[in-house]
Design a protein around this motif. Structure first.
Motif, mmCIF file in Angstrom:
data_model
loop_
_atom_site.group_PDB
_atom_site.id
_atom_site.type_symbol
_atom_site.label_atom_id
_atom_site.label_comp_id
_atom_site.label_asym_id
_atom_site.label_seq_id
_atom_site.Cartn_x
_atom_site.Cartn_y
_atom_site.Cartn_z
ATOM 1 N N VAL A 99 1.124 -0.900 0.148
ATOM 2 C CA VAL A 99 -0.117 0.038 0.020
ATOM 3 C C VAL A 99 0.860 1.214 0.153
ATOM 4 O O VAL A 99 0.613 2.235 -0.447
ATOM 5 C CB VAL A 99 -0.465 -0.150 1.164
ATOM 6 C CG1 VAL A 99 -1.546 1.511 1.901
ATOM 7 C CG2 VAL A 99 -2.222 -1.522 1.196
ATOM 8 N N GLN A 100 1.859 1.416 0.780
ATOM 9 C CA GLN A 100 3.204 2.431 0.700
ATOM 10 C C GLN A 100 3.187 2.998 -0.406
ATOM 11 O O GLN A 100 3.628 3.660 -0.883
ATOM 12 C CB GLN A 100 4.082 2.418 1.654
ATOM 13 C CG GLN A 100 4.702 3.500 1.725
ATOM 14 C CD GLN A 100 4.222 4.703 2.562
ATOM 15 O OE1 GLN A 100 3.084 4.844 3.735
ATOM 16 N NE2 GLN A 100 4.275 5.281 1.429
ATOM 17 N N LEU A 101 4.036 1.585 -0.974
ATOM 18 C CA LEU A 101 4.457 2.072 -2.618
ATOM 19 C C LEU A 101 3.076 2.234 -3.160
ATOM 20 O O LEU A 101 3.775 3.357 -4.384
ATOM 21 C CB LEU A 101 4.910 0.515 -2.781
ATOM 22 C CG LEU A 101 6.432 -0.008 -2.156
ATOM 23 C CD1 LEU A 101 6.389 -1.430 -2.505
ATOM 24 C CD2 LEU A 101 7.466 0.877 -2.885
ATOM 25 N N GLY A 102 2.616 1.739 -3.341
ATOM 26 C CA GLY A 102 1.215 3.092 -3.817
ATOM 27 C C GLY A 102 1.163 3.904 -3.402
ATOM 28 O O GLY A 102 1.199 4.912 -4.396
ATOM 29 N N LEU A 103 1.322 3.927 -2.709
ATOM 30 C CA LEU A 103 0.577 6.083 -1.808
ATOM 31 C C LEU A 103 2.357 6.371 -2.718
ATOM 32 O O LEU A 103 2.072 8.240 -3.149
ATOM 33 C CB LEU A 103 1.108 6.350 -0.673
ATOM 34 C CG LEU A 103 -0.685 5.533 -0.254
ATOM 35 C CD1 LEU A 103 -0.374 6.154 1.057
ATOM 36 C CD2 LEU A 103 -1.495 6.905 0.188
ATOM 37 N N ILE A 104 3.629 6.330 -2.325
ATOM 38 C CA ILE A 104 4.569 6.520 -3.018
ATOM 39 C C ILE A 104 4.209 6.911 -4.641
ATOM 40 O O ILE A 104 4.849 8.096 -5.224
ATOM 41 C CB ILE A 104 5.393 6.180 -3.024
ATOM 42 C CG1 ILE A 104 6.229 6.033 -1.654
ATOM 43 C CG2 ILE A 104 6.814 6.697 -3.833
ATOM 44 C CD1 ILE A 104 7.136 5.372 -0.695
ATOM 45 N N ALA A 105 4.257 6.039 -5.550
ATOM 46 C CA ALA A 105 3.878 6.290 -7.233
ATOM 47 C C ALA A 105 2.765 7.348 -7.237
ATOM 48 O O ALA A 105 2.594 8.165 -8.147
ATOM 49 C CB ALA A 105 3.479 4.890 -7.845
ATOM 50 N N TYR A 106 1.769 7.007 -6.638
ATOM 51 C CA TYR A 106 0.487 8.330 -6.880
ATOM 52 C C TYR A 106 0.686 9.577 -6.395
ATOM 53 O O TYR A 106 0.552 10.211 -6.669
ATOM 54 C CB TYR A 106 -0.481 7.349 -5.883
ATOM 55 C CG TYR A 106 -1.808 8.315 -6.335
ATOM 56 C CD1 TYR A 106 -2.387 8.457 -7.357
ATOM 57 C CD2 TYR A 106 -2.232 9.494 -4.814
ATOM 58 C CE1 TYR A 106 -3.368 9.381 -7.701
ATOM 59 C CE2 TYR A 106 -3.900 10.575 -5.666
ATOM 60 C CZ TYR A 106 -4.586 9.807 -6.571
ATOM 61 O OH TYR A 106 -5.193 11.350 -6.639
ATOM 62 N N THR A 107 1.473 9.905 -5.105
ATOM 63 C CA THR A 107 2.114 11.159 -4.869
ATOM 64 C C THR A 107 3.118 11.593 -6.172
ATOM 65 O O THR A 107 3.359 12.900 -6.128
ATOM 66 C CB THR A 107 2.732 11.365 -3.253
ATOM 67 O OG1 THR A 107 1.295 11.009 -2.614
ATOM 68 C CG2 THR A 107 2.635 12.061 -3.057
ATOM 69 N N ALA A 108 3.905 10.939 -6.334
ATOM 70 C CA ALA A 108 5.037 10.743 -7.460
ATOM 71 C C ALA A 108 4.215 11.975 -8.838
ATOM 72 O O ALA A 108 4.227 12.574 -9.897
ATOM 73 C CB ALA A 108 6.084 10.296 -7.944
ATOM 74 N N GLN A 109 2.860 11.016 -9.082
ATOM 75 C CA GLN A 109 2.315 11.643 -10.098
ATOM 76 C C GLN A 109 1.467 12.156 -9.712
ATOM 77 O O GLN A 109 1.385 13.398 -10.874
ATOM 78 C CB GLN A 109 1.364 10.578 -10.494
ATOM 79 C CG GLN A 109 -0.405 10.304 -11.931
ATOM 80 C CD GLN A 109 -0.981 10.934 -11.213
ATOM 81 O OE1 GLN A 109 -1.398 10.935 -9.822
ATOM 82 N NE2 GLN A 109 -1.459 11.897 -11.954
ATOM 83 N N GLN A 110 0.533 12.798 -9.178
ATOM 84 C CA GLN A 110 0.445 14.006 -8.576
ATOM 85 C C GLN A 110 1.145 15.330 -8.519
ATOM 86 O O GLN A 110 1.041 16.350 -8.770
ATOM 87 C CB GLN A 110 -0.099 13.833 -6.806
ATOM 88 C CG GLN A 110 -1.215 12.792 -6.752
ATOM 89 C CD GLN A 110 -2.840 13.089 -7.706
ATOM 90 O OE1 GLN A 110 -3.678 14.893 -6.886
ATOM 91 N NE2 GLN A 110 -2.914 12.929 -8.996
ATOM 92 N N ALA A 111 2.264 14.795 -7.953
ATOM 93 C CA ALA A 111 3.607 16.121 -8.006
ATOM 94 C C ALA A 111 3.642 16.794 -9.327
ATOM 95 O O ALA A 111 4.224 17.681 -10.022
ATOM 96 C CB ALA A 111 4.799 15.921 -7.608
ATOM 97 N N GLY A 112 3.333 15.401 -10.363
ATOM 98 C CA GLY A 112 4.215 15.800 -11.835
ATOM 99 C C GLY A 112 3.264 16.285 -11.882
ATOM 100 O O GLY A 112 2.957 17.950 -13.318
#
Length: 118
Positions: free
Chosen positions: A32-45
């Motif tokens: 779940v944490q890895l998914g949140l990291i990827a999602y947050t990186a996409q949101q930052a872009g």
């Protein structure tokens, strides 16, 4: 005699499962944490591109940048702009939420550059 032994085996399997359960939970939380990291990186872009687009048109780039991310990530978002010459650069920094207390992560940082509209 065989019936007694079967009952004992079932109890042993239950004890082994209970012992393995914390490992399964840790693996699930890590996924779940890895998914949140990827999602947050996409949101930052997305935030960086929206902020750069707004700043290139002399708009409220900070507000547009925050509006481009999910509402539960907006509080931990900053988007300073750097205007120079014929282009504007916005760097979006979004805090990565943690599923497990004590797991802290560096924020996701993405940059976008767009030509300035004079």
């Amino acid at each position: 005699m065989a019936r007694i032994r079967e009952g004992r085996d079932r109890g042993q399997v239950a004890i082994e499962y209970i012992g393995f359960l914390p490992i399964l939970l840790l693996v699930a939380l890590a996924a779940v944490q890895l998914g949140l990291i990827a999602y947050t990186a996409q949101q930052a872009g997305t935030a960086a591109r929206a902020g750069a687009r707004s700043a290139s048109l002399n708009g409220p780039h900070e507000a547009d940048c925050r509006a481009a991310v999910s509402s539960w990530l907006a509080d931990g978002t900053s988007c300073p702009a750097s205007i120079g010459g014929d282009e504007v650069t916005v760097t979006a920094t979004v805090q990565i939420p943690s599923v497990v207390p004590g797991w802290d992560f560096d924020p996701a940082v993405k940059t976008a550059t767009m030509p300035r509209d004079h």
